[in-house]
Design a protein around this motif. Structure first.
Motif, PDB file in Angstrom:
ATOM      1  N   GLY A  49       0.787  -1.222   0.000  1.00  0.00           N
ATOM      2  CA  GLY A  49       0.000   0.000   0.000  1.00  0.00           C
ATOM      3  C   GLY A  49       0.819   1.273   0.000  1.00  0.00           C
TER       4      GLY A  49
ATOM      5  N   SER B 171       4.219   3.806  -1.206  1.00  0.00           N
ATOM      6  CA  SER B 171       4.619   4.451  -2.456  1.00  0.00           C
ATOM      7  C   SER B 171       6.131   4.613  -2.515  1.00  0.00           C
ATOM      8  CB  SER B 171       3.983   5.836  -2.571  1.00  0.00           C
ATOM      9  OG  SER B 171       2.573   5.755  -2.601  1.00  0.00           O
TER      10      SER B 171
ATOM     11  N   ARG C 109      -1.957   2.696 -10.982  1.00  0.00           N
ATOM     12  CA  ARG C 109      -1.130   2.766  -9.760  1.00  0.00           C
ATOM     13  C   ARG C 109       0.225   3.439 -10.024  1.00  0.00           C
ATOM     14  NH1 ARG C 109       0.699  -1.795  -7.487  1.00  0.00           N
ATOM     15  NH2 ARG C 109       0.752  -2.982  -9.461  1.00  0.00           N
TER      16      ARG C 109
ATOM     17  N   ASN D 172       2.440   3.895  -6.706  1.00  0.00           N
ATOM     18  CA  ASN D 172       1.518   3.985  -5.573  1.00  0.00           C
ATOM     19  C   ASN D 172       0.809   2.652  -5.364  1.00  0.00           C
ATOM     20  OD1 ASN D 172       2.137   6.757  -5.328  1.00  0.00           O
ATOM     21  ND2 ASN D 172       0.484   7.296  -6.752  1.00  0.00           N
ATOM     22  N   ASP D 173       0.241   2.496  -4.160  1.00  0.00           N
ATOM     23  CA  ASP D 173      -0.509   1.279  -3.836  1.00  0.00           C
ATOM     24  C   ASP D 173       0.311   0.034  -4.182  1.00  0.00           C
ATOM     25  OD1 ASP D 173      -3.659  -0.237  -4.862  1.00  0.00           O
ATOM     26  OD2 ASP D 173      -2.593  -0.319  -2.943  1.00  0.00           O
TER      27      ASP D 173
ATOM     28  N   LYS E 206       2.209  -3.478  -4.154  1.00  0.00           N
ATOM     29  CA  LYS E 206       1.807  -4.816  -3.743  1.00  0.00           C
ATOM     30  C   LYS E 206       3.042  -5.716  -3.720  1.00  0.00           C
ATOM     31  CE  LYS E 206      -2.410  -4.070  -6.451  1.00  0.00           C
ATOM     32  NZ  LYS E 206      -3.282  -3.698  -5.339  1.00  0.00           N
TER      33      LYS E 206
END
Length: 124
Positions: free
Chosen positions: A15, A17, A66, A83-84, A86
């Motif tokens: 989650g 960045s 993302r 971003n975001d 995983k």
């Protein structure tokens, strides 16, 4: 001599960045640029590409929405805002350049120059 030097990798939680940078010792205006990544045991794969002018970008389906690729031609630098993040984004990320090329050539692996890579690790 053309050199591409990546920076900005590191360890981040799911989650989070990161922003990767690629400093290019070339007249970057004449190069389509992109980012690739290679996870352990997998082939190097395209992530994103950007046109000479920066007006157009394209992304792998796995990162759309993302990641954002951008460039600053005045400073011969490209960026990858991630971003975001995983765990599946964990990989070594490589900057790539194609002289007078198209984004499609970047995304199909037709590359003239590669950087040395920067590690991105996303913990779960």
């Amino acid at each position: 001599q053309v050199r591409l030097v990546e920076s900005g990798g590191g360890l981040v939680q799911t989650g989070g960045s990161l922003r990767l940078s690629c400093d290019a010792s070339l007249d970057s205006y004449y190069y389509a640029m992109g980012w690739f990544r290679q996870a352990p045991g997998r082939e190097r794969a395209p992530v994103a590409a950007i046109s000479w002018s920066g007006a157009s970008q394209t992304y792998a389906d796995s990162v759309k929405g993302r990641f954002t690729i951008s460039r600053d031609n005045a400073n011969d630098t490209i960026y990858l805002q991630m971003n975001d993040l995983k765990p599946d984004d964990t990989a070594v990320y490589y900057c790539a350049a194609k002289h007078r090329g198209a984004m499609s050539e970047i995304m199909t692996g037709s590359i003239d120059y590669w950087g040395q890579g920067t590690q991105v690790t996303v913990s779960s």
